[in-house]
Write a protein that holds these residues in place. Structure first.
Motif, PDB file in Angstrom:
ATOM      1  N   TRP A  47      -2.362   8.203  14.702  1.00  0.00           N
ATOM      2  CA  TRP A  47      -3.439   7.872  13.759  1.00  0.00           C
ATOM      3  C   TRP A  47      -3.098   8.419  12.384  1.00  0.00           C
ATOM      4  N   ARG A  48      -3.240   7.570  11.357  1.00  0.00           N
ATOM      5  CA  ARG A  48      -2.954   7.998   9.985  1.00  0.00           C
ATOM      6  C   ARG A  48      -4.098   7.596   9.059  1.00  0.00           C
ATOM      7  N   LEU A  49      -4.443   8.481   8.132  1.00  0.00           N
ATOM      8  CA  LEU A  49      -5.372   8.169   7.055  1.00  0.00           C
ATOM      9  C   LEU A  49      -4.530   7.936   5.809  1.00  0.00           C
ATOM     10  N   ALA A  50      -4.432   6.690   5.371  1.00  0.00           N
ATOM     11  CA  ALA A  50      -3.580   6.326   4.244  1.00  0.00           C
ATOM     12  C   ALA A  50      -4.358   6.443   2.942  1.00  0.00           C
ATOM     13  N   VAL A  51      -3.801   7.164   1.974  1.00  0.00           N
ATOM     14  CA  VAL A  51      -4.469   7.369   0.680  1.00  0.00           C
ATOM     15  C   VAL A  51      -3.462   7.218  -0.456  1.00  0.00           C
ATOM     16  N   PRO A  52      -3.919   6.778  -1.633  1.00  0.00           N
ATOM     17  CA  PRO A  52      -3.013   6.754  -2.785  1.00  0.00           C
ATOM     18  C   PRO A  52      -2.535   8.168  -3.109  1.00  0.00           C
ATOM     19  N   ARG A  53      -1.299   8.269  -3.561  1.00  0.00           N
ATOM     20  CA  ARG A  53      -0.719   9.574  -3.898  1.00  0.00           C
ATOM     21  C   ARG A  53      -1.591  10.306  -4.928  1.00  0.00           C
ATOM     22  N   ASN A  54      -1.735  11.617  -4.761  1.00  0.00           N
ATOM     23  CA  ASN A  54      -2.519  12.514  -5.626  1.00  0.00           C
ATOM     24  C   ASN A  54      -4.030  12.373  -5.435  1.00  0.00           C
ATOM     25  N   THR A  55      -4.463  11.679  -4.400  1.00  0.00           N
ATOM     26  CA  THR A  55      -5.887  11.621  -4.095  1.00  0.00           C
ATOM     27  C   THR A  55      -6.337  12.963  -3.534  1.00  0.00           C
ATOM     28  N   PRO A  56      -7.420  13.564  -4.053  1.00  0.00           N
ATOM     29  CA  PRO A  56      -7.914  14.828  -3.499  1.00  0.00           C
ATOM     30  C   PRO A  56      -8.357  14.630  -2.039  1.00  0.00           C
ATOM     31  N   ILE A  57      -7.912  15.493  -1.156  1.00  0.00           N
ATOM     32  CA  ILE A  57      -8.245  15.405   0.269  1.00  0.00           C
ATOM     33  C   ILE A  57      -9.187  16.547   0.617  1.00  0.00           C
ATOM     34  N   LEU A  59     -11.305  16.255   3.503  1.00  0.00           N
ATOM     35  CA  LEU A  59     -11.716  16.082   4.895  1.00  0.00           C
ATOM     36  C   LEU A  59     -10.894  17.009   5.783  1.00  0.00           C
ATOM     37  N   ARG A  60     -11.568  17.703   6.684  1.00  0.00           N
ATOM     38  CA  ARG A  60     -10.865  18.570   7.627  1.00  0.00           C
ATOM     39  C   ARG A  60     -10.606  17.787   8.906  1.00  0.00           C
ATOM     40  N   LEU A  61      -9.366  17.350   9.058  1.00  0.00           N
ATOM     41  CA  LEU A  61      -8.982  16.522  10.186  1.00  0.00           C
ATOM     42  C   LEU A  61      -8.031  17.285  11.102  1.00  0.00           C
ATOM     43  N   SER A  62      -8.215  17.089  12.397  1.00  0.00           N
ATOM     44  CA  SER A  62      -7.373  17.775  13.381  1.00  0.00           C
ATOM     45  C   SER A  62      -6.322  16.864  13.988  1.00  0.00           C
ATOM     46  N   ALA A  63      -6.676  15.617  14.226  1.00  0.00           N
ATOM     47  CA  ALA A  63      -5.784  14.714  14.950  1.00  0.00           C
ATOM     48  C   ALA A  63      -5.257  13.570  14.102  1.00  0.00           C
ATOM     49  N   ILE A  64      -5.922  13.272  12.997  1.00  0.00           N
ATOM     50  CA  ILE A  64      -5.491  12.173  12.130  1.00  0.00           C
ATOM     51  C   ILE A  64      -4.612  12.727  11.021  1.00  0.00           C
ATOM     52  N   GLU A  65      -3.411  12.177  10.866  1.00  0.00           N
ATOM     53  CA  GLU A  65      -2.482  12.626   9.827  1.00  0.00           C
ATOM     54  C   GLU A  65      -2.886  12.051   8.470  1.00  0.00           C
ATOM     55  N   ILE A  66      -2.613  12.801   7.420  1.00  0.00           N
ATOM     56  CA  ILE A  66      -2.798  12.304   6.059  1.00  0.00           C
ATOM     57  C   ILE A  66      -1.479  11.719   5.574  1.00  0.00           C
ATOM     58  N   ASP A  67      -1.506  10.498   5.121  1.00  0.00           N
ATOM     59  CA  ASP A  67      -0.311   9.814   4.645  1.00  0.00           C
ATOM     60  C   ASP A  67      -0.551   9.378   3.204  1.00  0.00           C
ATOM     61  N   SER A  68       0.028  10.098   2.239  1.00  0.00           N
ATOM     62  CA  SER A  68      -0.166   9.812   0.816  1.00  0.00           C
ATOM     63  C   SER A  68       1.039   9.070   0.256  1.00  0.00           C
ATOM     64  N   PHE A  69       0.787   7.970  -0.424  1.00  0.00           N
ATOM     65  CA  PHE A  69       1.890   7.185  -0.969  1.00  0.00           C
ATOM     66  C   PHE A  69       1.356   6.215  -2.021  1.00  0.00           C
ATOM     67  N   GLY A  70       2.259   5.720  -2.867  1.00  0.00           N
ATOM     68  CA  GLY A  70       1.906   4.694  -3.837  1.00  0.00           C
ATOM     69  C   GLY A  70       0.966   5.182  -4.922  1.00  0.00           C
ATOM     70  N   SER A  71       0.685   4.308  -5.863  1.00  0.00           N
ATOM     71  CA  SER A  71      -0.198   4.653  -6.972  1.00  0.00           C
ATOM     72  C   SER A  71      -0.746   3.370  -7.567  1.00  0.00           C
ATOM     73  N   GLY A  72      -1.485   3.506  -8.650  1.00  0.00           N
ATOM     74  CA  GLY A  72      -2.049   2.348  -9.325  1.00  0.00           C
ATOM     75  C   GLY A  72      -3.509   2.154  -8.977  1.00  0.00           C
ATOM     76  N   PRO A  73      -4.190   1.202  -9.651  1.00  0.00           N
ATOM     77  CA  PRO A  73      -5.601   0.931  -9.377  1.00  0.00           C
ATOM     78  C   PRO A  73      -5.821   0.630  -7.896  1.00  0.00           C
ATOM     79  N   GLY A  74      -7.037   0.948  -7.413  1.00  0.00           N
ATOM     80  CA  GLY A  74      -7.319   0.869  -5.986  1.00  0.00           C
ATOM     81  C   GLY A  74      -6.979  -0.449  -5.328  1.00  0.00           C
TER      82      GLY A  74
END
Length: 361
Positions: A47-57, A59-74
């Motif tokens: 399980w991955r939570l995908a977010v734009p790079r430099n997004t403030p995180i 959320l305290r997650l135990s099993a879901i990975e944070i995957d930061s990548f890319g940039s630009g408007p949403g």
């Protein structure tokens, strides 16, 4: 190993009902993954939570990975970076949008307010989200937040209701809030001495209607507190000024709003259109009597725990305000019904519906 990706673009957006829905469902899914309470077909997935790079995180997650990548408007990030990084995975988005070329995704579209009340939105916003909805309802698995909204989506986008799943909002997170009582003294309020409105100053929220009804009430023992702000890049709105009877404190924290709800004479919800109507349920968790617009989605969510009025008839709201301010037995009865009503909804139950949708993908 199969991969499931959650569209985490919501973490970079201002917190409103849609973002709250996304946050709480992500947390509920994380709890289920951690405990192993998953359908057999989803066990062992990454399980991955995908977010734009430099997004403030935050959320305290135990099993879901944070995957930061890319940039630009949403929306650009969704259609390019998110599409590329989620290929081959099941993708789910809770905010009404997603990459149009992804063929194994589910998207929750909360309502069709842009079509029913277009005057509340800027033209560019309407055109973009109308186009997204038209495509996604034909290429993705769709969820929404109420039976009413399910019928509305089917009607507007001309798709079968059978293909749309309902994933209800919930308020158990709000029930656990520790109220910030300091706001009562700071605003010069007293228990049962004010009505409370919470919302943005946009046409379909109908706040002006409620303000005029309060002014017509002419109750020297009551004030009206209007909490919220505007989103000028999305909504059309006008600034409001406070006086000795009308207070506009702007945006407040959930803890401050919870305190206001605990002391208010009643929570007033005059909206003309909603996909679900979560603010009345939040007020109910704090034992606050609710005066609500008699519209389908709010009836579905609030059941018999609210005192309803026609949102086009000012005299009905004035009468409801006068009645709730003077009838202690009615207030006590509504508080009892509040507790019974909110137990119908939970984030864990809604997470189960999401897992079922993911299985179908």
């Amino acid at each position: 190993m199969q991969s499931i990706v959650i569209n985490g673009r919501f973490l970079g957006q201002p917190l409103s009902g849609v973002q709250r829905f996304a946050r709480e469902l992500t947390l509920a899914l994380d709890r289920k993954i951690s405990s192993g309470a998953l359908p057999a077909s989803l066990k062992g997935a990454r399980w991955r939570l995908a977010v734009p790079r430099n997004t403030p995180i935050d959320l305290r997650l135990s099993a879901i990975e944070i995957d930061s990548f890319g940039s630009g408007p949403g929306h650009v990030w969704e259609q390019t970076s998110l599409l590329s990084h989620s290929r081959g995975s099941r993708l789910i988005g809770f905010g009404g949008s997603g990459p149009l070329l992804h063929r194994r995704q589910a998207v929750v579209i909360h309502d069709v307010t842009i079509f029913r009340h277009p005057q509340s939105f800027r033209r560019s916003y309407r055109l973009l989200h109308g186009a997204l909805g038209t495509v996604l309802t034909r290429t993705a698995k769709i969820g929404t937040v109420s039976e009413f909204s399910r019928r509305e989506l089917a009607s507007v986008f001309r798709v079968p209701t059978a293909g749309i799943d309902v994933v209800y909002n919930a308020v158990d997170h709000y029930a656990a809030i520790e109220p910030d009582e300091a706001v009562i003294e700071r605003l010069g309020l007293k228990t049962n001495g004010f009505f409370l409105l919470v919302g943005t100053m946009k046409p379909n929220k109908n706040l002006d209607f409620a303000i005029r009804a309060f002014e017509t009430l002419k109750d020297d023992d009551q004030k009206l507190v209007v909490v919220g702000g505007s989103a000028p890049t999305v909504f059309k709105s006008d600034d409001q000024q406070s006086n000795d009877k009308l207070l506009f404190p702007g945006r407040l924290s959930d803890a401050e709003i919870a305190a206001l709800e605990r002391h208010a004479t009643a929570f007033v919800f005059p909206s003309l259109y909603e996909g679900f109507g979560i603010p009345p349920l939040e007020a109910m968790t704090q034992g606050c009597p609710v005066l609500a617009a008699d519209i389908p989605a709010v009836r579905e969510a609030s059941g018999d725990a609210a005192l309803y009025f026609d949102p086009f008839r000012q005299d009905e709201l004035v009468s409801a305000m006068r009645r709730i301010a003077t009838d202690d037995a009615l207030r006590q009865d509504l508080r009892r019904r509040d507790h019974e009503n909110v137990t119908r909804f939970s984030w864990d139950g809604s997470a189960d519906r999401v897992l079922s949708i993911l299985e179908d993908l």
